[in-house]
Design a protein around this motif. Structure first.
Motif, short mmCIF file in Angstrom:
data_model
loop_
_atom_site.label_atom_id
_atom_site.label_comp_id
_atom_site.label_asym_id
_atom_site.label_seq_id
_atom_site.Cartn_x
_atom_site.Cartn_y
_atom_site.Cartn_z
N PHE A 94 0.83 -1.20 0.00
CA PHE A 94 0.00 0.00 0.00
C PHE A 94 0.86 1.24 0.00
N ARG A 95 0.44 2.19 -0.84
CA ARG A 95 0.97 3.55 -0.77
C ARG A 95 -0.24 4.43 -0.51
N GLY A 96 -0.39 4.82 0.75
CA GLY A 96 -1.62 5.50 1.10
C GLY A 96 -2.77 4.53 0.96
N SER A 97 -3.80 4.90 0.23
CA SER A 97 -4.96 4.02 0.08
C SER A 97 -4.87 3.15 -1.17
N GLU A 98 -3.77 3.28 -1.92
CA GLU A 98 -3.64 2.50 -3.16
C GLU A 98 -2.72 1.30 -2.97
N LEU A 99 -3.18 0.17 -3.48
CA LEU A 99 -2.34 -1.03 -3.50
C LEU A 99 -1.59 -1.05 -4.83
N VAL A 100 -0.26 -1.09 -4.73
CA VAL A 100 0.58 -0.95 -5.91
C VAL A 100 1.40 -2.24 -6.10
N ALA A 101 1.54 -2.68 -7.35
CA ALA A 101 2.34 -3.87 -7.63
C ALA A 101 3.82 -3.56 -7.42
N LEU A 102 4.53 -4.44 -6.70
CA LEU A 102 5.96 -4.26 -6.45
C LEU A 102 6.80 -4.89 -7.56
N ARG A 103 6.18 -5.79 -8.29
CA ARG A 103 6.86 -6.50 -9.38
C ARG A 103 5.78 -6.97 -10.34
N THR A 104 6.17 -7.67 -11.39
CA THR A 104 5.18 -8.24 -12.29
C THR A 104 4.35 -9.30 -11.56
N ILE A 105 3.04 -9.21 -11.71
CA ILE A 105 2.14 -10.21 -11.13
C ILE A 105 1.45 -10.91 -12.30
N GLU A 106 1.58 -12.22 -12.33
CA GLU A 106 1.04 -12.99 -13.45
C GLU A 106 -0.43 -13.33 -13.22
N PRO A 107 -1.19 -13.57 -14.30
CA PRO A 107 -2.58 -14.00 -14.15
C PRO A 107 -2.69 -15.24 -13.25
N LEU A 108 -3.67 -15.22 -12.36
CA LEU A 108 -3.97 -16.27 -11.38
C LEU A 108 -3.02 -16.30 -10.20
#
Ligand SMILES: [Zn+2]
Length: 171
Positions: A94-108
């Motif tokens: 989380f950055r404030g109220s937003e959830l941010v990807a730290l790296r590539t996230i693959e489907p599923l």
């Protein structure tokens, strides 16, 4: 698994996510690929002063819950953050109220964050089995971590956790 009865999401930030039910539990997974820096979802709900099993801490003495009357599909449609799992080596933060990807996230792939970066003292501690070399084992809240564990999380701490730790002389 895709459900054709799922209504269209009215929050475009939530698109690209799905809830996977398996072994009696529900987890939030990516439905498409996310790249590092992508905003995955935004926190939304009602503010309460006491933590619960599914709340998320957003400030000092402040926690976010879904409204009590929201259940079932509506809950899964809008309050997806409630289905985020913990990991000691998470793919999002989380950055404030937003959830941010730290790296590539693959489907599923499960979308995870480190609860201890948001929660200072948890209402429902549990044992983590994420398998990460940095796994803390018992997840009870930031204040319960070892000095080394606290130091490791320091760069990613939510401001309210850092402030509470400072008040207690832990940071
Ligand atoms: Zn772990």
């Amino acid at each position: 698994m895709r459900s054709d009865s799922t209504p269209a999401l009215d929050n475009p930030i939530s698109s690209g996510l799905a809830i996977l039910r398996a072994d009696g539990s529900s987890r939030l997974v990516a439905q498409r690929a996310f790249r590092a820096g992508d905003v995955i979802l935004e926190l939304d709900g009602v503010q309460v002063t006491e933590p619960s099993r599914h709340s998320i801490q957003i400030g000092i003495g402040l926690h976010l819950e879904k409204p009590a009357y929201v259940e079932g599909v509506a809950e899964m449609d809008r309050y997806l953050w409630r289905f985020l799992e913990h990991s000691c080596a998470p793919c999002a933060a989380f950055r404030g109220s937003e959830l941010v990807a730290l790296r590539t996230i693959e489907p599923l792939e499960p979308v995870t964050f480190d609860y201890l970066t948001q929660e200072y003292d948890m209402a429902s501690p549990f044992s983590c089995a994420c398998g990460s070399p940095d796994c803390v084992g018992d997840v009870r809240g930031f204040r319960h971590l070892s000095p080394a564990g606290r130091e490791r999380l320091r760069p990613r701490l939510a401001p309210h956790v850092l402030e509470l730790a400072r008040r207690d002389g832990l940071c």
